[in-house]
Design an enzyme around this catalytic site. Sequence first.
Site, short mmCIF file in Angstrom:
data_model
loop_
_atom_site.label_atom_id
_atom_site.label_comp_id
_atom_site.label_asym_id
_atom_site.label_seq_id
_atom_site.Cartn_x
_atom_site.Cartn_y
_atom_site.Cartn_z
CE LYS A 141 -3.19 -8.11 -4.39
NZ LYS A 141 -3.28 -7.26 -3.43
CD GLU A 200 8.30 -2.98 8.52
OE1 GLU A 200 7.64 -4.00 8.04
OE2 GLU A 200 8.92 -2.43 7.31
CB CYS A 224 10.32 -0.11 2.60
SG CYS A 224 11.15 0.47 1.20
CD GLU A 243 -5.59 -5.69 0.24
OE1 GLU A 243 -4.57 -5.66 -0.51
OE2 GLU A 243 -5.37 -6.22 1.34
CB SER A 300 4.71 -7.42 5.86
OG SER A 300 3.76 -8.43 5.19
CG PHE A 307 -0.28 0.53 2.40
CD1 PHE A 307 -0.02 1.69 2.85
CD2 PHE A 307 0.16 -0.57 3.55
CE1 PHE A 307 0.47 2.10 4.12
CE2 PHE A 307 0.74 -0.24 4.66
CZ PHE A 307 1.04 1.22 4.77
P1 NAD Z 1 1.53 -6.59 2.91
O1 NAD Z 1 2.30 -7.67 3.06
O2 NAD Z 1 0.45 -6.69 4.03
O3 NAD Z 1 0.84 -6.60 1.65
C1 NAD Z 1 1.61 -6.67 0.26
C2 NAD Z 1 0.81 -7.37 -0.78
O4 NAD Z 1 0.44 -8.74 -0.45
C3 NAD Z 1 -0.59 -6.65 -0.91
O5 NAD Z 1 -0.79 -6.52 -2.30
C4 NAD Z 1 -1.50 -7.72 -0.33
O6 NAD Z 1 -2.79 -7.65 -1.01
C5 NAD Z 1 -0.77 -8.95 -0.46
N1 NAD Z 1 -1.11 -9.76 0.84
C6 NAD Z 1 -1.53 -9.49 2.04
N2 NAD Z 1 -1.62 -10.37 3.07
C7 NAD Z 1 -1.47 -11.66 2.11
C8 NAD Z 1 -1.47 -12.93 2.26
N3 NAD Z 1 -1.94 -13.70 3.45
N4 NAD Z 1 -1.21 -13.86 1.37
C9 NAD Z 1 -0.92 -13.34 0.07
N5 NAD Z 1 -0.67 -11.81 -0.17
C10 NAD Z 1 -1.17 -10.93 0.57
O7 NAD Z 1 2.34 -5.26 2.97
P2 NAD Z 1 1.62 -3.67 3.24
O8 NAD Z 1 1.05 -3.48 4.51
O9 NAD Z 1 0.71 -3.46 1.94
O10 NAD Z 1 2.96 -2.91 3.06
C11 NAD Z 1 3.85 -2.59 4.03
C12 NAD Z 1 4.99 -3.49 3.95
O11 NAD Z 1 5.80 -3.42 2.76
C13 NAD Z 1 6.07 -2.97 5.19
O12 NAD Z 1 6.54 -4.26 5.94
C14 NAD Z 1 7.04 -2.62 4.32
O13 NAD Z 1 8.33 -2.43 4.95
C15 NAD Z 1 7.03 -3.09 3.22
N6 NAD Z 1 7.72 -2.50 2.01
C16 NAD Z 1 9.16 -3.10 1.56
C17 NAD Z 1 9.69 -2.55 0.41
C18 NAD Z 1 10.91 -3.01 0.17
O14 NAD Z 1 11.52 -2.37 -0.72
N7 NAD Z 1 11.59 -3.81 0.95
C19 NAD Z 1 9.19 -1.30 -0.11
C20 NAD Z 1 7.66 -0.79 0.18
C21 NAD Z 1 7.28 -1.56 1.26
#
Ligand code: NAD
Length: 521
Positions: free
Chosen positions: A198, A406, A306, A201, A251, A174
Amino acid sequence: MKHVTHWINGAPHTESEPQAPRDRVGAALSALRERAVDLIDPERTGEIYDPATGELAGTVDFASVRIVDEAVAAARDAFAEWGRTSLTRRTQILFAFRELLNARKAELAALITEEHGKVLSDAMGEVTRGLEVVEFACGIPHLLKGGYSSRVSTGVDVYSLRQPLGVVGIISPFNFPAMVPMWFFPIAIAVGNTVVVKPSEKDPSPAVFIAELWKEAGLPDGVFNVVHGDKVAVDALLTHPDVKSISFVGSTAIARHVYETGTANGKRVQALGGAKNHMVVLPDADLDLAADAAVNAGFGSAGERCMAISVLVAVGDIADPLVERIVERMGSLRTGDGRRACDMGPLVTQAHLDKVTGYIEAGVAEGAEIVVDGRDPLVDGAPEGFWVGPTLFDRVTPQMSVYTDEIFGPVLSVVRVETYEQALSLVNEHPYGNGTAIFTNDGGAARRFQDEVEVGMVGINVPIPVPMAYYSFGGWKDSLFGDTHAHGTQGVHFFTRGKVVTSRWLDPSHGGINLGFPTHG
Ligand code: NAD
């Protein structure tokens, strides 16, 4: 109230008309089948909020397995042509996309602020950084040049090619709804792949806006598709036999799941995870510069980056004057609606607000000294928005959850240590290894740090060291699963397969039978 739907084969998705059954038995069977499929794989929607008002702003369709199948089929069909389209034509479309994106940057930024909450200037910065990857991808003819060795043997030449993979999946978080997908798709498309994105959401509209721009730029239908949703859509992409690679950002727990499931299903996977970025300040650092950097990198985008700095490691006796300078600067930060020229916006959802507030409570309970408390902040925005103000903890220890986890909110923790070695061990022993920074005026110390630190991206007197598009972005340890980072030459490598051709054009002197292993001469 808006309604956001998928973008498949160059258009917003509409339910395909069911085929009329030919007879009564056929009709009954077809109705039964549809009911069974709906039970296993129902059509669902999610809610989109305006984080600055707390109001429900719209709904978004969640893709079922059937809809993911449709998107992948559209991408697979489009690949047959796109993968063979000339480099010149592909580059022309990329340039047209670049121009459109640049011209409509402000509209895209406004859409990001509306659903994510980050302030407008920050959203503009996000689009600009994504645009840089598009500009990098415009140079794809140069990046795809292979090697050529003439006359490796008599009449024999050897050369290398890089070819596209086919359908590639991109799953994004997000916090950067435009930039993170742009780390991947400009290069994926430039080298000849077709894409299914994808997005998160929580803020799904920017991806659809981008799809419309691609269409206007002349990209053939089916090359860029968007499916919305949650785990159902993600798992459908991870297990689909026609999806050749997955680029994931999110994450760590989900990144690990994506990496394990994707690779078990035979895909190439790069899965970027979470972070806990330390900023080390040595005693000889310029404390005003360090305080500015800590505030900008700790509270920009409400800490939902991040590459945000969430731990400040103060070395030697500088902690008191440094904390004093940080507190002074925090006093001038204006938290509020991102559309009102504030410094810091709200968090993305009520659930995320509860999580961040929970960590602040845990920090207090575990004995950290709360120097600035962001709970219940003064805001320039609607009271129902998802607000937490900038928060500063001092005297944090490595056992506390505000240090280990985090938080992904505007919470900065100061850890006090005596020596450079203690600071370095803290960074290296932390499971995350995304970004880090050192502030010092000692070139030798900085050089030692860049060499010894176990982190993928390092800043020297630079707090958020996000590499330029022509370098690659990625962390180490639990911040990345897979061995390829995003964009730069590693991005080109990830989205292509290598092939080496050994060719001989007719030379009578090389005729004849020889069953030995080919050698050169
Ligand atoms: P998230 O892991 O909750 O979601 C990421 C994606 O995975 C979304 O598209 C979501 O719909 C999907 N998703 C969520 N739960 C899932 C599941 N159980 N099974 C399969 N897919 C699933 O992350 P977020 O809250 O949207 O974003 C924040 C996180 O992203 C933080 O941990 C941040 O550090 C990380 N991030 C990392 C970087 C990097 O470059 N390393 C960059 C940006 C964000």
